[in-house]
Motif scaffolding. Structure first.
Motif, PDB file in Angstrom:
ATOM      1  N   PHE A 248       0.106 -29.133 -68.753  1.00  0.00           N
ATOM      2  CA  PHE A 248       0.195 -29.756 -67.436  1.00  0.00           C
ATOM      3  C   PHE A 248      -1.006 -30.664 -67.161  1.00  0.00           C
ATOM      4  CE2 PHE A 248       3.500 -27.353 -64.801  1.00  0.00           C
ATOM      5  CZ  PHE A 248       4.187 -26.895 -65.925  1.00  0.00           C
ATOM      6  N   ALA A 249      -1.597 -31.210 -68.216  1.00  0.00           N
ATOM      7  CA  ALA A 249      -2.821 -32.000 -68.078  1.00  0.00           C
ATOM      8  C   ALA A 249      -2.623 -33.193 -67.142  1.00  0.00           C
ATOM      9  CB  ALA A 249      -3.302 -32.473 -69.451  1.00  0.00           C
ATOM     10  N   GLY A 250      -1.466 -33.837 -67.205  1.00  0.00           N
ATOM     11  CA  GLY A 250      -1.203 -34.983 -66.342  1.00  0.00           C
ATOM     12  C   GLY A 250      -1.181 -34.598 -64.877  1.00  0.00           C
ATOM     13  N   GLU A 251      -0.639 -33.420 -64.577  1.00  0.00           N
ATOM     14  CA  GLU A 251      -0.608 -32.955 -63.189  1.00  0.00           C
ATOM     15  C   GLU A 251      -2.029 -32.694 -62.678  1.00  0.00           C
ATOM     16  OE1 GLU A 251       2.851 -32.724 -61.883  1.00  0.00           O
ATOM     17  OE2 GLU A 251       2.701 -33.890 -63.746  1.00  0.00           O
ATOM     18  N   VAL A 252      -2.875 -32.172 -63.577  1.00  0.00           N
ATOM     19  CA  VAL A 252      -4.266 -31.924 -63.202  1.00  0.00           C
ATOM     20  C   VAL A 252      -5.007 -33.255 -63.009  1.00  0.00           C
ATOM     21  CG1 VAL A 252      -6.457 -30.901 -63.943  1.00  0.00           C
ATOM     22  CG2 VAL A 252      -4.290 -29.683 -64.359  1.00  0.00           C
ATOM     23  N   ALA A 253      -4.803 -34.179 -63.957  1.00  0.00           N
ATOM     24  CA  ALA A 253      -5.512 -35.462 -63.902  1.00  0.00           C
ATOM     25  C   ALA A 253      -5.178 -36.242 -62.629  1.00  0.00           C
ATOM     26  CB  ALA A 253      -5.168 -36.292 -65.135  1.00  0.00           C
TER      27      ALA A 253
END
Length: 594
Positions: A248-253
């Motif tokens: 979920f890196a994009g959601e965090v970024a």
């Protein structure tokens, strides 16, 4: 330290773990008729490998429901005149054809077996309370002191995904305090639902201290964000480090998800591994989290879509129980799943179907604690404890009976009135079935006597087996079409075969209550319930609890066939593996026709 993390993996512990698991495999695979042991002239039994070169020999007592009582010390393995060490992985490989293990399933199953063995070795390395001590222990001491896991499944502690350091942190038997990781999930992408008697703000204020909330709000403000635009979402630490921070890196970024760090309360993992009990404040809710670990036939995620209807299903069931005189009379309660939250990752949802583990990575629910409901003198114990035996072979159920001061049949009947009667009434009055195994049921005790039962894990595991049942729209998910001839398996399989079979054998083996006494008492409980509800006579004619036999439904066969997704919870009867029949142990105790 790396070496210290595997200190429990000693030759003696490994040999003992393998002996115990091979014994269980012989017993359960014989019960499910995957194996057909041959009686030897000396009275022992033999099972041979697929190629006939290896032979397992053992003694056994056959009990009701085709239960194979095999002393672990009697099991030996031979190739010709040579005796070989017992090895559970070799056992699966030598019998892979007999067990139906495909090339795809076999390696994963071996990994689950290896993990189960490692867990047993760990448990053997730790100091253990005896049955008499556990009979007086507190709720969480008993919970973390259980050693067997599911009594039927052979590979029942796979937990594929945990490293050994994570096992020490998160396995229930490790009894290590855990602090949950908290995320802020933007409200455009998260859905929070709750029971009618709570709401988001009320729940969060109950679960988090003011100082914790202030800390989280300050962390958001430091990023130029307002906590009011987000939902707070508890996450298993393993899930954060191993999945969400990468997958979920994009959601965090893009700050749709913001990691706020650990909360302040400490929790203990329960037998279900993804559910946590709050030890800092036991009156606060359990927290059930998604965790993308493969364990006993399922990836243990939580579906965001499923979570949305969870509180409404709990409200419906709680009202049904409260409004029913028979259920109220048994003392039955449920611990409601008060609130649930799910995060919808739109790209993964666009790319997958509803079965995908990518849809089950980020969700949580809050389940009531049973602690506030206790009356003075009452205490809690997982029902799984009734099947526990200590290292000396002493039964915890026997210790409870001794502590109660009651005759064994009287103690058993008190337990049956609290546990079996509400299951019978739910079925005959409402076509309603629970998944009432040992880990899903909490017993309320006074001394050693069972006073009442508490059912949990409601929304994912109850089913109304009438496709025409009139249910509120949010509750219709629990409705399923189940063939008439399979409906009563919710009692025969889930209760008689998957729990009472072991309890009856345990009490008989311990010399506390023979099998006839056990099953006669069960029959009396069933007959007394039937006599108490004459208006349901036609239902008893249609679904006869004293039928001479019932279908043998095999759990291990499900896992051996597909150890990643054993069944579709929306259509549980479709996947059943039925192999012949079992003699109904209460049939011969049926009351004479009136």
């Amino acid at each position: 330290m790396p070496a210290g993390a595997v200190a429990h993996l000693t030759p003696d512990a490994w040999a003992r773990a393998n002996r115990l698991l091979v014994r269980k495999a012989l017993a359960e695979f014989s019960h499910e008729r995957l194996l057909a042991p041959e009686r030897l002239p000396d009275g022992r039994y033999a099972v041979r490998s697929d190629d006939g070169t290896v032979e397992y020999r053992f003694t056994a007592r056959l009990r009701a429901l085709d239960h194979w009582q095999i002393p672990d010390g009697s099991v030996t393995r031979h190739r010709g005149e040579q005796e070989l060490p017992l090895d559970a992985l070799d056992f699966c490989i030598e019998l892979r054809g007999t067990l139906g293990l495909t090339d795809e399933v076999l390696p994963v199953y071996l990994e689950e077996i290896s993990s189960t063995l490692a867990g047993t070795a760990y448990k053997l390395s730790r100091p253990a309370l005896g049955a008499d001590e556990l009979a007086e222990a507190d709720f969480q001491t008993v919970e973390t002191g259980m050693t067997e896991g599911h009594p039927g499944f052979v590979a029942n502690n796979g937990r594929i995904g945990f490293g050994v350091h994570e096992y020490h942190r998160y396995a229930p038997e490790a009894a290590s305090p855990v602090k949950l990781v908290w995320l802020a999930a933007h409200r455009d992408h998260s859905v929070f639902t709750s029971c009618a008697d709570t709401d988001y703000d009320t729940l969060i204020r109950q679960e988090l201290d003011p100082a914790t909330l202030a800390r989280f709000a300050a962390a958001m403000a430091a990023r130029g964000l307002s906590l009011s635009h987000y939902h707070l979402l508890p996450v298993h630490p393993w899930q954060w480090w191993n999945k969400l921070s990468v997958t979920f890196a994009g959601e965090v970024a893009q700050q749709r998800l913001v990691c706020l760090g650990e909360g302040d309360d400490e929790y203990l993992a329960q037998q279900s591994i993804r559910t946590f009990f709050n030890t800092s404040d036991p009156s606060r809710h359990y927290v059930k989290t998604a965790i993308s670990v493969l364990n006993m036939g399922f990836m243990r995620g939580l579906s965001a879509a499923y979570m949305e209807a969870t509180p409404a299903i709990n409200d419906w069931l709680a009202k049904l129980i409260a409004d029913d005189e028979v259920l109220r009379g048994t003392g039955l309660t449920i611990i409601r799943e008060h609130a649930a939250i799910g995060y919808r990752h739109r790209q993964y949802e666009a790319a997958t179907d509803r079965y995908s583990p990518y849809r089950k990575m980020l969700a949580a629910l809050w389940r009531e604690s049973p602690v506030p409901s206790l009356a003075p003198g009452e205490r809690l114990m997982t029902m799984a404890a009734l099947l526990h035996t200590d290292r000396a072979g002493r039964s915890l159920a026997a210790a409870l009976i001794g502590r109660s001061g009651l005759a064994p049949e009287v103690w058993l009947r008190r337990y049956l009135d609290a546990y079996l009667t509400p299951l019978l009434h739910s079925f005959y009055a409402y076509d309603l079935a629970f998944m009432p195994h040992g880990e899903n049921t909490i017993l309320v005790l006074d001394g050693g006597t069972v006073q009442r039962a508490v059912f949990k894990d409601i929304a994912e595991e109850i089913v109304v087996m009438d496709e025409n049942a009139v249910l509120p729209p949010a509750v219709r998910r629990v409705r399923a079409a189940v063939p008439d001839d399979m409906k009563l398996l919710s009692i025969f399989t889930d209760v008689f075969d998957c729990f009472f079979r072991y309890l009856a054998a345990t009490l008989a083996e311990d010399g506390v209550l023979d099998e006839d006494g056990f099953w006669r008492t069960v029959a009396e409980c069933v007959a007394d319930y039937r006599d108490s509800v004459p208006h349901l006579a036609d239902r008893f004619d249609r679904y006869d609890p004293f039928a001479p036999e019932f279908a043998l439904s095999c759990l291990n066969r499900l896992q051996l066939r597909n150890n990643r997704q054993m069944v579709d919870l929306a259509d549980p009867s479709a996947a059943l593996q039925l192999v012949g029949t079992l003699a109904n142990p209460i049939a011969r105790f049926a009351p004479a026709a009136r």
